[in-house]
Motif scaffolding. Structure first.
Motif, PDB file in Angstrom:
ATOM      1  N   GLY A 130       0.810  -1.215   0.000  1.00 50.73           N
ATOM      2  CA  GLY A 130       0.000   0.000   0.000  1.00 50.73           C
ATOM      3  C   GLY A 130       0.839   1.259   0.000  1.00 50.73           C
ATOM      4  O   GLY A 130       0.523   2.233  -0.690  1.00 50.73           O
ATOM      5  N   LEU A 131       1.936   1.240   0.756  1.00 46.87           N
ATOM      6  CA  LEU A 131       2.825   2.405   0.792  1.00 46.87           C
ATOM      7  C   LEU A 131       3.462   2.654  -0.571  1.00 46.87           C
ATOM      8  O   LEU A 131       3.530   3.798  -1.038  1.00 46.87           O
ATOM      9  CB  LEU A 131       3.906   2.202   1.860  1.00 46.87           C
ATOM     10  CG  LEU A 131       4.929   3.326   2.009  1.00 46.87           C
ATOM     11  CD1 LEU A 131       4.266   4.670   2.289  1.00 46.87           C
ATOM     12  CD2 LEU A 131       5.946   2.990   3.093  1.00 46.87           C
ATOM     13  N   LEU A 132       3.925   1.599  -1.233  1.00 49.94           N
ATOM     14  CA  LEU A 132       4.498   1.754  -2.572  1.00 49.94           C
ATOM     15  C   LEU A 132       3.465   2.284  -3.557  1.00 49.94           C
ATOM     16  O   LEU A 132       3.784   3.111  -4.425  1.00 49.94           O
ATOM     17  CB  LEU A 132       5.054   0.418  -3.067  1.00 49.94           C
ATOM     18  CG  LEU A 132       6.278  -0.141  -2.330  1.00 49.94           C
ATOM     19  CD1 LEU A 132       6.669  -1.487  -2.926  1.00 49.94           C
ATOM     20  CD2 LEU A 132       7.452   0.828  -2.377  1.00 49.94           C
ATOM     21  N   VAL A 133       2.224   1.832  -3.430  1.00 45.74           N
ATOM     22  CA  VAL A 133       1.148   2.314  -4.302  1.00 45.74           C
ATOM     23  C   VAL A 133       0.909   3.808  -4.078  1.00 45.74           C
ATOM     24  O   VAL A 133       0.740   4.581  -5.030  1.00 45.74           O
ATOM     25  CB  VAL A 133      -0.145   1.507  -4.066  1.00 45.74           C
ATOM     26  CG1 VAL A 133      -1.328   2.143  -4.813  1.00 45.74           C
ATOM     27  CG2 VAL A 133       0.033   0.062  -4.506  1.00 45.74           C
ATOM     28  N   GLU A 134       0.901   4.218  -2.817  1.00 48.63           N
ATOM     29  CA  GLU A 134       0.733   5.637  -2.493  1.00 48.63           C
ATOM     30  C   GLU A 134       1.857   6.473  -3.116  1.00 48.63           C
ATOM     31  O   GLU A 134       1.604   7.544  -3.683  1.00 48.63           O
ATOM     32  CB  GLU A 134       0.717   5.840  -0.974  1.00 48.63           C
ATOM     33  CG  GLU A 134      -0.537   5.348  -0.278  1.00 48.63           C
ATOM     34  CD  GLU A 134      -1.618   6.417  -0.205  1.00 48.63           C
ATOM     35  OE1 GLU A 134      -1.458   7.486  -0.818  1.00 48.63           O
ATOM     36  OE2 GLU A 134      -2.628   6.175   0.481  1.00 48.63           O
ATOM     37  N   ILE A 135       3.074   5.991  -3.030  1.00 51.02           N
ATOM     38  CA  ILE A 135       4.221   6.717  -3.599  1.00 51.02           C
ATOM     39  C   ILE A 135       4.085   6.792  -5.120  1.00 51.02           C
ATOM     40  O   ILE A 135       4.307   7.845  -5.732  1.00 51.02           O
ATOM     41  CB  ILE A 135       5.539   6.033  -3.183  1.00 51.02           C
ATOM     42  CG1 ILE A 135       5.755   6.181  -1.673  1.00 51.02           C
ATOM     43  CG2 ILE A 135       6.722   6.621  -3.958  1.00 51.02           C
ATOM     44  CD1 ILE A 135       6.852   5.292  -1.107  1.00 51.02           C
ATOM     45  N   ALA A 136       3.711   5.674  -5.746  1.00 50.80           N
ATOM     46  CA  ALA A 136       3.545   5.647  -7.198  1.00 50.80           C
ATOM     47  C   ALA A 136       2.454   6.614  -7.650  1.00 50.80           C
ATOM     48  O   ALA A 136       2.626   7.336  -8.645  1.00 50.80           O
ATOM     49  CB  ALA A 136       3.211   4.224  -7.655  1.00 50.80           C
ATOM     50  N   ALA A 137       1.344   6.629  -6.923  1.00 48.85           N
ATOM     51  CA  ALA A 137       0.241   7.522  -7.282  1.00 48.85           C
ATOM     52  C   ALA A 137       0.656   8.980  -7.166  1.00 48.85           C
ATOM     53  O   ALA A 137       0.275   9.818  -7.998  1.00 48.85           O
ATOM     54  CB  ALA A 137      -0.967   7.242  -6.395  1.00 48.85           C
ATOM     55  N   GLN A 138       1.447   9.293  -6.149  1.00 45.02           N
ATOM     56  CA  GLN A 138       1.934  10.668  -5.977  1.00 45.02           C
ATOM     57  C   GLN A 138       2.851  11.058  -7.123  1.00 45.02           C
ATOM     58  O   GLN A 138       2.772  12.178  -7.649  1.00 45.02           O
ATOM     59  CB  GLN A 138       2.660  10.797  -4.640  1.00 45.02           C
ATOM     60  CG  GLN A 138       3.243  12.170  -4.360  1.00 45.02           C
ATOM     61  CD  GLN A 138       2.189  13.278  -4.329  1.00 45.02           C
ATOM     62  OE1 GLN A 138       1.053  13.053  -3.890  1.00 45.02           O
ATOM     63  NE2 GLN A 138       2.547  14.469  -4.805  1.00 45.02           N
ATOM     64  N   ARG A 139       3.716  10.143  -7.550  1.00 45.16           N
ATOM     65  CA  ARG A 139       4.629  10.447  -8.657  1.00 45.16           C
ATOM     66  C   ARG A 139       3.856  10.632  -9.964  1.00 45.16           C
ATOM     67  O   ARG A 139       4.205  11.489 -10.785  1.00 45.16           O
ATOM     68  CB  ARG A 139       5.668   9.331  -8.813  1.00 45.16           C
ATOM     69  CG  ARG A 139       6.569   9.159  -7.606  1.00 45.16           C
ATOM     70  CD  ARG A 139       7.418  10.401  -7.337  1.00 45.16           C
ATOM     71  NE  ARG A 139       8.236  10.222  -6.152  1.00 45.16           N
ATOM     72  CZ  ARG A 139       7.910  10.650  -4.934  1.00 45.16           C
ATOM     73  NH1 ARG A 139       6.764  11.305  -4.753  1.00 45.16           N
ATOM     74  NH2 ARG A 139       8.713  10.451  -3.912  1.00 45.16           N
ATOM     75  N   ALA A 140       2.822   9.820 -10.164  1.00 44.10           N
ATOM     76  CA  ALA A 140       1.993   9.976 -11.362  1.00 44.10           C
ATOM     77  C   ALA A 140       1.309  11.343 -11.346  1.00 44.10           C
ATOM     78  O   ALA A 140       1.223  12.028 -12.378  1.00 44.10           O
ATOM     79  CB  ALA A 140       0.960   8.856 -11.441  1.00 44.10           C
ATOM     80  N   LYS A 141       0.847  11.756 -10.178  1.00 42.42           N
ATOM     81  CA  LYS A 141       0.205  13.067 -10.031  1.00 42.42           C
ATOM     82  C   LYS A 141       1.190  14.188 -10.335  1.00 42.42           C
ATOM     83  O   LYS A 141       0.806  15.242 -10.870  1.00 42.42           O
ATOM     84  CB  LYS A 141      -0.342  13.209  -8.601  1.00 42.42           C
ATOM     85  CG  LYS A 141      -1.097  14.494  -8.347  1.00 42.42           C
ATOM     86  CD  LYS A 141      -1.615  14.529  -6.912  1.00 42.42           C
ATOM     87  CE  LYS A 141      -2.339  15.838  -6.625  1.00 42.42           C
ATOM     88  NZ  LYS A 141      -2.837  15.891  -5.215  1.00 42.42           N
ATOM     89  N   GLU A 142       2.465  13.958  -9.989  1.00 43.73           N
ATOM     90  CA  GLU A 142       3.513  14.963 -10.240  1.00 43.73           C
ATOM     91  C   GLU A 142       3.922  15.014 -11.707  1.00 43.73           C
ATOM     92  O   GLU A 142       4.722  15.867 -12.096  1.00 43.73           O
ATOM     93  CB  GLU A 142       4.741  14.644  -9.374  1.00 43.73           C
ATOM     94  CG  GLU A 142       4.491  14.832  -7.877  1.00 43.73           C
ATOM     95  CD  GLU A 142       5.602  14.227  -7.016  1.00 43.73           C
ATOM     96  OE1 GLU A 142       6.578  13.680  -7.600  1.00 43.73           O
ATOM     97  OE2 GLU A 142       5.498  14.290  -5.793  1.00 43.73           O
ATOM     98  N   GLY A 143       3.394  14.083 -12.525  1.00 43.96           N
ATOM     99  CA  GLY A 143       3.689  14.095 -13.948  1.00 43.96           C
ATOM    100  C   GLY A 143       4.893  13.262 -14.354  1.00 43.96           C
ATOM    101  O   GLY A 143       5.378  13.383 -15.491  1.00 43.96           O
ATOM    102  N   LYS A 144       5.368  12.392 -13.465  1.00 42.03           N
ATOM    103  CA  LYS A 144       6.496  11.529 -13.796  1.00 42.03           C
ATOM    104  C   LYS A 144       6.090  10.514 -14.867  1.00 42.03           C
ATOM    105  O   LYS A 144       4.926  10.117 -14.955  1.00 42.03           O
ATOM    106  CB  LYS A 144       6.985  10.782 -12.554  1.00 42.03           C
ATOM    107  CG  LYS A 144       7.444  11.675 -11.413  1.00 42.03           C
ATOM    108  CD  LYS A 144       8.722  12.416 -11.741  1.00 42.03           C
ATOM    109  CE  LYS A 144       9.240  13.179 -10.525  1.00 42.03           C
ATOM    110  NZ  LYS A 144      10.457  13.949 -10.832  1.00 42.03           N
TER     111      LYS A 144
END
Length: 279
Positions: free
Chosen positions: A123-137
């Protein structure tokens, strides 16, 4: 735009995944003669109720490649790329199903990560991935970061009851009876894709303290949030969170709801914390 996909073992709530734009592929839960889609037609509360009342021990099965094909197809209709983070291949064939689907579709835009973990740490990795996607990575940038984190993500969790370890054949009846009499709380984690017993404590208060100590010894990377969760015991969760005190103060704190993969073996009352270890 990158779409993040995970599976139902990540133990984020349905509401949270909707909030951060993550698609969840459910595992199948078998209880007696009944078959359920995890989190779709069997909620976590319903799962624990059945765990308490049903005689047969629940098992899980991976999603089919066809299910992943459908999910990937839908995702690529709204996004340019997909990053799919899944339960450890040591614990489930879910990654295999996803790779079969990707190879069948022959779509290079699909990126699949064996997280080498599950539960709150997934779940933590998913949260990090979602944040990076939101940042436009880009998907490549997100995958590079996540691949580096799979060896550093940690979960430390405590089990309140020995009943389900006994039911699942992981503990003998004699050992369970003695452990219950002594108020023993097993402590568990996940390393290299496998669930490990890290130690034991006597009573919940010492369990909370020892879990905190384990995290302190590993050290938390300040660049990432922490994720705390529980299995059907908000009271335990609040006490554990209070016990962590200065450890989590000032950090971004996320929430997880522990479900069937760990819950089937450990039962209700579990508490845990996921974090990224210092490099």
């Amino acid at each position: 735009m990158v779409k993040i996909i995970t599976d139902s073992t990540c133990d984020l709530t349905k509401e949270r995944m909707e909030e951060i734009g993550v698609t969840c592929v459910p595992l199948t839960v078998h209880i007696g003669n009944d078959i359920y889609l995890d989190g779709v037609d069997l909620s976590k509360a319903e799962f624990y109720e059945k765990l308490r009342t049903e005689k047969s021990f629940p098992t899980t099965a991976q999603p089919t490649p066809h299910t992943f094909e459908e999910v990937f197809t839908a995702a690529l209709e709204e996004a340019d790329e997909v990053v799919c983070l899944l339960i450890s291949s040591e614990l489930s064939g879910t990654v295999q199903s996803a790779n079969i689907a990707k190879n069948t579709m022959e779509r290079e835009e699909i990126h699949i990560l064996d997280s080498r973990t599950t539960c709150l740490s997934l779940g933590l990795l998913v949260e990090i991935a979602a944040q990076r996607a939101k940042e436009g990575k880009t998907a490549a940038e997100i995958m590079t970061e996540l691949e580096g984190l799979t060896s550093r993500v940690r979960i430390c969790a405590g089990i309140e009851t020995l009943e389900y370890l006994k039911k699942g054949g992981r503990l003998s009846g004699t050992a369970a009876a003695l452990g219950t009499m002594l108020n023993i709380r097993p402590l568990m984690g996940i390393l290299d894709g496998k669930v490990l017993m890290l130690g034991k404590a006597r009573g919940n208060k010492k369990m909370y303290a020892q879990l905190k100590q384990m995290v302190e010894e590993e050290g938390i990377d300040d660049d990432y949030p922490v994720l705390l969760g529980h299995a059907q015991s908000m009271e335990n969760y609040e006490k554990f969170k209070e016990a962590c005190g200065d450890l989590i103060e000032g950090r971004t704190q996320l929430y997880g709801d522990i479900g069937c993969v760990v819950g089937a073996h450990a039962g209700p009352g579990i508490v845990g914390i996921a974090f990224i270890k210092k490099a």
